[in-house]
Design a protein around this motif. Structure first.
Motif, PDB file in Angstrom:
ATOM      1  N   PHE A 349       0.970  -1.273   0.074  1.00 32.26           N
ATOM      2  CA  PHE A 349       0.030  -0.138   0.018  1.00 32.26           C
ATOM      3  C   PHE A 349       0.884   1.372   0.006  1.00 32.26           C
ATOM      4  N   THR A 350       1.935   1.362   0.775  1.00 27.84           N
ATOM      5  CA  THR A 350       2.645   2.452   0.899  1.00 27.84           C
ATOM      6  C   THR A 350       3.251   2.814  -0.333  1.00 27.84           C
ATOM      7  N   ILE A 351       3.959   1.645  -1.023  1.00 25.23           N
ATOM      8  CA  ILE A 351       4.731   1.873  -2.091  1.00 25.23           C
ATOM      9  C   ILE A 351       3.992   2.369  -3.466  1.00 25.23           C
ATOM     10  N   VAL A 352       2.913   1.698  -3.487  1.00 25.49           N
ATOM     11  CA  VAL A 352       1.750   2.222  -4.489  1.00 25.49           C
ATOM     12  C   VAL A 352       1.280   3.377  -4.371  1.00 25.49           C
ATOM     13  N   ASN A 353       0.910   3.739  -3.186  1.00 23.89           N
ATOM     14  CA  ASN A 353       0.414   5.180  -2.914  1.00 23.89           C
ATOM     15  C   ASN A 353       1.461   6.037  -3.080  1.00 23.89           C
ATOM     16  N   CYS A 354       2.751   5.788  -2.816  1.00 25.41           N
ATOM     17  CA  CYS A 354       3.684   7.002  -2.895  1.00 25.41           C
ATOM     18  C   CYS A 354       3.993   6.754  -4.404  1.00 25.41           C
ATOM     19  N   ILE A 355       4.112   5.887  -5.292  1.00 25.02           N
ATOM     20  CA  ILE A 355       4.147   6.011  -6.721  1.00 25.02           C
ATOM     21  C   ILE A 355       3.242   6.952  -7.321  1.00 25.02           C
ATOM     22  N   GLY A 356       1.691   6.570  -7.050  1.00 21.95           N
ATOM     23  CA  GLY A 356       0.533   7.291  -7.173  1.00 21.95           C
ATOM     24  C   GLY A 356       0.553   8.519  -7.251  1.00 21.95           C
ATOM     25  N   PHE A 357       1.036   9.011  -5.921  1.00 24.17           N
ATOM     26  CA  PHE A 357       0.807  10.465  -5.610  1.00 24.17           C
ATOM     27  C   PHE A 357       2.036  11.330  -6.213  1.00 24.17           C
ATOM     28  N   SER A 358       3.137  10.409  -6.488  1.00 20.54           N
ATOM     29  CA  SER A 358       4.269  11.003  -7.478  1.00 20.54           C
ATOM     30  C   SER A 358       3.860  11.432  -8.719  1.00 20.54           C
ATOM     31  N   ILE A 359       3.079  10.533  -9.238  1.00 23.55           N
ATOM     32  CA  ILE A 359       2.654  10.779 -10.690  1.00 23.55           C
ATOM     33  C   ILE A 359       1.488  11.741 -10.663  1.00 23.55           C
ATOM     34  N   THR A 360       0.674  12.013  -9.612  1.00 22.01           N
ATOM     35  CA  THR A 360       0.082  13.253  -9.614  1.00 22.01           C
ATOM     36  C   THR A 360       0.840  14.638  -9.681  1.00 22.01           C
ATOM     37  N   ALA A 361       1.981  14.498  -8.853  1.00 23.65           N
ATOM     38  CA  ALA A 361       2.736  15.750  -9.110  1.00 23.65           C
ATOM     39  C   ALA A 361       3.160  16.122 -10.487  1.00 23.65           C
ATOM     40  N   VAL A 362       3.628  15.033 -11.007  1.00 24.63           N
ATOM     41  CA  VAL A 362       4.166  15.154 -12.572  1.00 24.63           C
ATOM     42  C   VAL A 362       2.955  15.649 -13.507  1.00 24.63           C
ATOM     43  N   SER A 363       1.659  15.100 -13.447  1.00 26.88           N
ATOM     44  CA  SER A 363       0.706  15.318 -14.243  1.00 26.88           C
ATOM     45  C   SER A 363       0.071  16.715 -13.891  1.00 26.88           C
ATOM     46  N   ILE A 364       0.038  17.195 -12.554  1.00 26.50           N
ATOM     47  CA  ILE A 364      -0.087  18.477 -12.180  1.00 26.50           C
ATOM     48  C   ILE A 364       0.889  19.736 -12.848  1.00 26.50           C
ATOM     49  N   HIS A 365       2.028  19.425 -12.864  1.00 23.04           N
ATOM     50  CA  HIS A 365       3.029  20.069 -13.162  1.00 23.04           C
ATOM     51  C   HIS A 365       3.008  20.404 -14.690  1.00 23.04           C
ATOM     52  N   LEU A 366       2.568  19.146 -15.630  1.00 23.64           N
ATOM     53  CA  LEU A 366       2.488  19.186 -16.741  1.00 23.64           C
ATOM     54  C   LEU A 366       1.372  19.915 -17.229  1.00 23.64           C
ATOM     55  N   LEU A 367       0.202  19.944 -16.631  1.00 23.70           N
ATOM     56  CA  LEU A 367      -0.934  20.934 -16.928  1.00 23.70           C
ATOM     57  C   LEU A 367      -0.868  22.320 -16.579  1.00 23.70           C
ATOM     58  N   GLY A 368       0.037  22.541 -15.544  1.00 20.58           N
ATOM     59  CA  GLY A 368       0.231  23.844 -15.266  1.00 20.58           C
ATOM     60  C   GLY A 368       1.484  24.531 -16.420  1.00 20.58           C
ATOM     61  N   TYR A 369       2.283  23.579 -17.044  1.00 23.29           N
ATOM     62  CA  TYR A 369       3.036  23.932 -17.970  1.00 23.29           C
ATOM     63  C   TYR A 369       2.350  24.471 -19.461  1.00 23.29           C
ATOM     64  N   LEU A 370       1.206  23.411 -19.535  1.00 21.19           N
ATOM     65  CA  LEU A 370       0.560  23.328 -20.966  1.00 21.19           C
ATOM     66  C   LEU A 370      -0.589  24.445 -20.699  1.00 21.19           C
ATOM     67  N   SER A 371      -0.801  24.794 -19.623  1.00 21.34           N
ATOM     68  CA  SER A 371      -2.146  25.884 -19.698  1.00 21.34           C
ATOM     69  C   SER A 371      -1.786  27.087 -20.116  1.00 21.34           C
ATOM     70  N   THR A 372      -0.313  27.372 -20.218  1.00 17.05           N
ATOM     71  CA  THR A 372       0.147  28.772 -20.712  1.00 17.05           C
ATOM     72  C   THR A 372       0.567  28.795 -22.181  1.00 17.05           C
ATOM     73  N   ARG A 373       0.254  27.378 -22.590  1.00 17.58           N
ATOM     74  CA  ARG A 373       0.669  27.162 -24.157  1.00 17.58           C
ATOM     75  C   ARG A 373      -0.149  26.564 -24.979  1.00 17.58           C
ATOM     76  N   VAL A 374      -1.148  25.918 -24.318  1.00 25.15           N
ATOM     77  CA  VAL A 374      -2.137  25.297 -25.183  1.00 25.15           C
ATOM     78  C   VAL A 374      -3.836  25.944 -25.088  1.00 25.15           C
ATOM     79  N   PRO A 375      -4.435  25.896 -26.094  1.00 25.39           N
ATOM     80  CA  PRO A 375      -5.847  26.162 -25.758  1.00 25.39           C
ATOM     81  C   PRO A 375      -6.526  25.664 -24.574  1.00 25.39           C
ATOM     82  N   THR A 376      -7.268  26.278 -23.938  1.00 28.63           N
ATOM     83  CA  THR A 376      -7.920  25.333 -22.562  1.00 28.63           C
ATOM     84  C   THR A 376      -8.662  24.276 -23.128  1.00 28.63           C
TER      85      THR A 376
END
Length: 415
Positions: A349-376
Motif C-alpha cells: 500500500f505504501t509503495i503503490v500510494n507513493c508512486i501514485g501520488f508522485s505521478i499526480t505531481a508530474v501530471s499537475i506540473h505538466l498541466l500547469g506548463y501546458l495551460s500557458t501554451r495550449v488552448p484550454t
C-alpha cells in the motif's frame, strides 16, 4: 491476522458511532489539501506571480505527501504512538503550515515550502485515519472505504465551497477557516475515537520486499490501474476552476461563481465513491473501477467539445466527470490490497500510494506548463493517457478473473 484486543462495552464507542466521526474528521482535516488552490488566483494577483507558477505550487503538496508517507512508514509512527495522538498532532501541524499562507509567506519559495509541509502532515491524517477506521471494522474497511474516500473528496471540495460562499470576504478567511476546521477534526478523533478492538497487526515497512510485491501479475495490473487513475484525478481537481472560468468567459456568464461550481464538481466524487461501494457487492471491484475509469477517460477526450455544449449539457457532463474521476479510487485501493502478498500488504500500500501520488505531481506540473501554451479546449487531452493505461492494465486483471471463473464452472459441470 486481525484479532480483537478487548471486548466492547455496550455503553462505549461502537463501529456505528465511531465510523461517522472518523468520516467527518477526515473531511475536516483533508480540507487542508486544496486550501491553497482555492485562493491561488488571489495570491497570483496579489504577488504578481506568473500563471506557470500554479503547477509548481499545486504539486508541492503532493510531493510533501509522498515524502511524509514514506517517513511515516519507515519509522512506523502510527504503531509506535497512539494513532489518534499522531492524527491530532498532524492535524494541528498541518493547520499551522496551511495558516502560514496567510501569515508568513510572501513569495513562491515560501508558499511552496508551506504547501510541502501541509502535504507532509497530511500523511499523518489520511492514512492514519484509515488505520483507525480499520481497527473498528472486523472484516476490514469493506463498505466503509467508499465513505472514507468520499470524505477525502468532500474535504478537497470544502475550500472551494467556502470561497464560493464568501466571495466578498478576504481570501485569507478561507485559509484560516480550513485550519480551524482541521484542528477541530483532530480533536474529535483524539477525544472520541480510541483505537478499536480489531487493530491491524503491525506490518513493518520493508523496501527490500519490492521485487516480491511486484512479482505478482495481478498486483501489477491493479497497481497500474491505480496509477492511470491518479494521473487524471488530482490534475483534473487542480484545474477544475480553469474549466469553469473558461466556459463562463466563452459564453458570457457574467458573475459566474467559479469557486462554488468547482466545489460541486469535485464534491460529486463522493457520490461516485459511495455508489461504487454499493455496486461492488453485485459487480465486483474490478468491473466497477473499470467502468468509472472508462467514463472519466472518455470525458477527457470529449473535453474538446464540452466547452461548446449548452449550459445544461455542460454541467451534467462535468457532474458525471466529477463522480467518475474519483469514484474508482476506493475500488482500485481494494484491488491492490486484495492482490498484494499477505506478508507485505502494508508495504505494498505504501509503495503503490507513493508512486501514485508522485505521478499526480508530474501530471499537475505538466498541466500547469501546458495551460500557458495550449488552448484550454485541448488542455485536458493530456490526461487521457492515464485512463488508457489504467484500462489496459486493470482490464487484463478482469479478463484473467473471468477466464478463471469460466474454467471453474466448466470443471464443476464435468463428470
Amino acid at each position: 491476522m486481525i484479532q480483537p484486543r478487548t471486548s466492547i462495552s455496550l455503553s462505549g464507542p461502537t463501529t456505528a458511532t465511531v465510523i461517522p466521526i472518523v468520516v467527518v474528521a477526515q473531511l475536516a482535516c483533508t480540507s487542508l489539501w486544496f486550501a491553497g488552490n482555492a485562493v491561488l488566483p488571489d495570491i497570483q494577483m496579489l504577488w504578481q506571480l506568473p500563471a506557470a507558477s500554479a503547477g509548481m505550487i499545486l504539486s508541492a503538496v503532493q510531493a510533501g505527501f509522498v515524502v511524509g508517507t514514506l517517513l511515516f512508514a519507515v519509522y512506523s509512527l502510527s504503531d509506535r504512538f497512539r494513532a489518534s495522538t499522531v492524527f491530532l498532532a498532524c492535524a494541528v501541524l498541518g493547520a499551522l503550515s496551511n495558516l502560514a499562507i496567510a501569515t508568513v509567506c510572501d513569495d513562491v519559495a515560501s508558499l511552496m515550502a508551506a504547501r510541502f509541509l501541509t502535504g507532509f502532515f497530511l500523511a499523518g491524517i489520511y492514512p492514519v485515519g484509515m488505520k483507525i477506521a480499520a481497527s473498528w471494522c472486523a472484516g476490514g474497511l469493506g463498505k466503509a472505504l467508499g465513505y472514507l474516500v468520499g470524505a477525502l473528496v468532500l474535504g478537497t471540495a470544502l475550500p472551494y465551497f467556502i470561497r464560493g460562499l464568501g466571495a466578498d470576504l478576504p481570501w485569507a478567511s478561507v485559509v484560516v477557516t480550513c485550519s480551524i476546521v482541521s484542528v477541530l477534526g483532530g480533536l474529535a478523533i483524539y477525544f472520541w475515537v480510541p483505537s478499536g478492538p480489531y487493530l491491524p497487526a503491525r506490518s513493518p515497512f520493508d523496501l527490500s520486499a519490492l521485487p516480491k510485491i511486484f512479482r505478482s501479475k495481478d498486483l501489477r495490473a491493479a497497481a497500474f490501474g491505480y496509477f492511470g487513475h491518479m494521473w487524471e484525478l488530482y490534475a483534473l481537481w487542480a484545474f477544475v476552476p480553469l474549466i469553469f472560468r473558461h466556459y463562463a468567459e466563452r459564453n458570457g456568464l457574467a458573475g459566474f461563481n467559479v469557486a462554488l461550481a468547482s466545489s460541486l464538481m469535485i464534491g460529486a466524487g463522493a457520490i461516485g465513491c459511495i455508489l461504487g461501494g454499493e455496486l461492488v457487492q453485485r459487480f465486483g471491484s474490478a468491473r466497477v473501477a473499470l467502468t468509472q475509469l472508462l467514463t472519466s477517460g472518455l470525458l477527457c477526450v470529449l473535453s474538446v467539445f464540452i466547452f461548446e455544449a449548452p449550459p445544461l449539457v455542460f454541467f451534467a457532463l462535468l457532474g458525471l466527470w466529477g463522480m467518475t474521476v474519483a469514484g474508482d479510487s476506493p475500488q482500485f485501493s481494494s484491488l491492490v490490497g486484495a492482490n498484494a502478498p499477505r506478508a507485505y500488504v502494508g508495504t505494498a500500500f505504501t509503495i503503490v500510494n507513493c508512486i501514485g501520488f508522485s505521478i499526480t505531481a508530474v501530471s499537475i506540473h505538466l498541466l500547469g506548463y501546458l495551460s500557458t501554451r495550449v488552448p484550454t479546449e485541448y488542455l485536458f487531452l493530456a490526461l487521457a493517457p492515464g485512463p488508457l493505461v489504467g484500462l489496459t492494465s486493470a482490464g487484463a486483471l478482469l479478463r484473467r478473473r473471468n477466464v478463471a471463473a469460466a474454467n471453474a464452472q466448466q470443471q464443476e459441470k464435468s463428470p
